[in-house]
Design an enzyme around this catalytic site. Structure first.
Site, PDB file in Angstrom:
ATOM      1  CE  LYS A  59      26.847  55.404  99.974  1.00  0.00           C
ATOM      2  NZ  LYS A  59      26.808  55.158 101.425  1.00  0.00           N
ATOM      3  CD  GLN A 103      26.050  51.978 102.972  1.00  0.00           C
ATOM      4  OE1 GLN A 103      26.833  52.750 102.445  1.00  0.00           O
ATOM      5  NE2 GLN A 103      24.772  52.263 103.099  1.00  0.00           N
ATOM      6  CG  ASP A 126      29.103  58.507 105.086  1.00  0.00           C
ATOM      7  OD1 ASP A 126      28.397  58.945 104.163  1.00  0.00           O
ATOM      8  OD2 ASP A 126      29.288  57.299 105.312  1.00  0.00           O
TER       9      ASP A 126
END
Ligand code: GUN
Length: 295
Positions: A59, A103, A126
């Protein structure tokens, strides 16, 4: 389009993700040339799980490659939930940051729903917050969850029409199966059956799918006898398997037995190189959208 040696057309997520990243990089170049603020993604990682580290590295690399600013905040496995929530609140208030991801997985002592729902919905790139989840059904403006959005985009770019088709979603997770099944039904206008690991007679459902999507995390779950001739097969499974022959010590495998299913399917996604890269491309896309909406 590249055919696999087994017959089906390979859905090349890596290539589509690179195309999307190129489109985003061009957009960032325009912002730069106009002296506008560049998108800024913040990433929180807790602990040092090897697979999570790889995803976070990817990422960061992807953010840099399209010209975004990024901030990586790493915390020890032992951080308290309260402290983590405070950090999220600070980033929520930080006007320079456009997107924030935490995460997953998080350590056992931390409540994942409380943490993800602390993220300001506009910065939730997300698409994990309950507000963004609800906006799929209410059809209000929201941030679409990155992996399901990536799957929908792959289907669109390969011109695979979902209207009226029977989509069988195996897996009902909050991150993939639940939102993707809703998106296939609402935006995709498909007839959707949701199965999961407790479904009795799974093959009787999967074998009637025009489009079979699998997100369970059980390697070898889907074999050729469970798939209809010429079905589209989307493998979203990601399981880490120890592999001493790889520099990082593991490899990622999907839920579908690729070779035998590719001999029967019309289209199939490989693992790796299928849905995985699309998650990151969607994350970048959501961050760009968030930045443009905020400034
Ligand atoms: N862990 C596994 N997949 C994901 C994802 O898409 N986003 C985040 N933040 N964590 C993950």
């Amino acid at each position: 389009m590249e055919k696999t040696k087994f017959g089906a057309i390979k859905i090349d997520g890596k290539k589509v993700a690179n195309d999307i990243k190129q489109e985003i990089a061009e957009r960032v170049e325009v912002l730069r040339s106009e002296n506008k603020k560049l998108p800024h993604l913040a990433i929180i990682m807790v602990g040092d799980d090897g697979a999570s580290q790889t995803y976070v590295d990817n990422k960061v690399r992807a953010s840099k490659s399209v010209g975004f600013h990024y901030t990586l905040l790493r915390f020890a496995e032992t951080i308290s939930e309260e402290k983590l929530l405070k950090h999220i609140d600070q980033i929520n208030q930080d006007d320079d940051v456009d997107g924030l991801i935490v995460q997953l997985p998080l350590p056992e002592h931390i409540n994942v729903v409380r943490v993800t729902d602390m993220i300001m919905p506009e910065k939730d790139v997300d698409g994990f917050t309950n507000q963004n989840f609800g906006s799929i059904v209410s059809k209000e403006q929201g941030v679409l969850p990155a992996t399901p959005y990536g799957v929908m985009e792959l289907l669109r770019r390969y011109e695979i029409d979902t209207t009226g088709k029977h989509c069988v979603m195996v897996g009902n997770s909050r991150i993939v199966g639940a939102p993707l099944s809703m998106m296939l039904s609402t935006e995709g206008k498909a007839t959707v059956t949701v199965c999961h690991i407790h479904t009795k007679g799974l093959a009787s459902f999967t074998s009637s799918a025009d489009i079979l999507l699998v997100a369970v995390g059980k390697p070898g779950l889907i074999t050729a006898d469970m798939v209809k001739e010429d079905a589209v097969v989307i493998d979203i499974g990601t399981t880490k398997i120890d592999d001493a022959s790889r520099a990082r010590g593991f490899r990622i495998v999907g839920d579908v037995v690729f070779d035998e299913v590719a001999a029967k399917a019309s289209y199939i996604t490989p693992v790796p190189g299928g849905v995985g890269p699309m998650t990151i491309a969607s994350l970048l896309y959501n961050t760009l959208q968030a930045a443009e909406a905020r400034h």
